[in-house]
Design an enzyme around this catalytic site. Structure first.
Site, PDB file in Angstrom:
ATOM      1  N   CYS A   1      -1.039  13.560   5.631  1.00 20.33           N
ATOM      2  CA  CYS A   1      -1.882  14.214   4.959  1.00 20.33           C
ATOM      3  C   CYS A   1      -2.754  14.803   5.959  1.00 20.33           C
ATOM      4  O   CYS A   1      -2.526  16.005   5.971  1.00 20.33           O
ATOM      5  CB  CYS A   1      -3.008  13.136   4.440  1.00 20.33           C
ATOM      6  SG  CYS A   1      -4.167  13.409   3.227  1.00 20.33           S
TER       7      CYS A   1
ATOM      8  N   HIS B   1       0.369   9.262   1.465  1.00 21.07           N
ATOM      9  CA  HIS B   1       0.094   8.357   2.433  1.00 21.07           C
ATOM     10  C   HIS B   1       1.417   7.237   2.200  1.00 21.07           C
ATOM     11  O   HIS B   1       1.133   6.377   1.456  1.00 21.07           O
ATOM     12  CB  HIS B   1      -1.176   7.569   2.298  1.00 21.07           C
ATOM     13  CG  HIS B   1      -2.177   8.448   2.598  1.00 21.07           C
ATOM     14  ND1 HIS B   1      -2.800   8.413   4.150  1.00 21.07           N
ATOM     15  CD2 HIS B   1      -3.143   9.453   2.053  1.00 21.07           C
ATOM     16  CE1 HIS B   1      -3.550   9.213   4.218  1.00 21.07           C
ATOM     17  NE2 HIS B   1      -3.794   9.909   2.885  1.00 21.07           N
TER      18      HIS B   1
ATOM     19  N   GLU C   1       1.980   4.926   3.965  1.00 24.29           N
ATOM     20  CA  GLU C   1       1.720   3.605   4.650  1.00 24.29           C
ATOM     21  C   GLU C   1       1.152   2.728   3.614  1.00 24.29           C
ATOM     22  O   GLU C   1       0.901   1.466   3.784  1.00 24.29           O
ATOM     23  CB  GLU C   1       0.917   3.696   5.740  1.00 24.29           C
ATOM     24  CG  GLU C   1      -0.316   4.209   5.602  1.00 24.29           C
ATOM     25  CD  GLU C   1      -0.755   5.680   5.425  1.00 24.29           C
ATOM     26  OE1 GLU C   1      -1.534   6.171   5.532  1.00 24.29           O
ATOM     27  OE2 GLU C   1       0.224   6.480   5.232  1.00 24.29           O
TER      28      GLU C   1
END
Length: 183
Positions: free
Chosen positions: A73, A161, A163
């Site tokens: 990002c 993202h 994660e």
């Protein structure tokens, strides 16, 4: 053991990036983005997401450490901005589930996700033009440049993202980055 340092750009999910790497068996540490580059000993670096370009600390200096870099990002936007690409406001500002089309199935970071993957991404700001030497590797209806790679210099960026649980194949992105760092 492979060591990957996560640079904390004060994003709300940064701790999850470190955890994802740790859970994959990597020696990892979360360090503030004002850390002296001379104090970073790593086989790879993750530039985390974060709120804005005004709080990126010494991130530009970390690009000179001659190790693979994954920008997530804001981290991807730092890569673009510092290497003469272009960043601008996105048409869609909030977080959303997005279907991303993988444009390069040979890309070492995200090629294994082809032909498409579902991700969680913020598009308040986004890369509008990739820097010289980079390949545009993923796109969506929300954002033209969802990912970019310069495999010759081992510099990679994703707008989304990997994660977070909302991203379908996020762990695979981290696994691929670990493989890049171990070459």
């Amino acid at each position: 053991m492979t060591r990957i340092v996560v640079i904390d750009n004060h994003g709300q999910f940064t701790h999850l990036e470190r955890r994802a790497l740790r859970d994959l068996g990597v020696d990892t540490e979360l360090v503030d983005n004002d850390t002296d580059p001379a104090d970073i000993d790593a086989d790879g670096i993750v530039l985390s997401g974060g709120p804005d370009m005004d709080r990126i600390g010494r991130c530009p200096d970390y690009l000179d450490l001659d190790v693979p870099v994954l920008g997530i990002c804001l981290g991807m936007q730092i890569l673009a901005e510092e290497l003469d690409g272009r960043v601008g406001s996105g048409d869609y500002g909030g977080y959303a589930d997005v279907d991303v089309e993988i444009l390069d199935e040979d890309d070492p970071l995200i090629g294994s996700l082809a032909p498409e993957t579902r991700v969680w991404a913020s598009h308040a700001d986004e890369v509008k033009e990739v820097p010289e030497g980079f390949t545009h590797t993923a796109t969506s209806d929300v954002c033209t440049i969802e990912a970019m790679s310069d495999a010759d210099r081992d510099l990679y960026g994703v707008q989304w993202h990997p994660e977070v649980a909302h991203t379908a194949e996020g762990e695979e992105v981290f696994e691929n980055f670990i493989d890049i760092c171990e070459r």
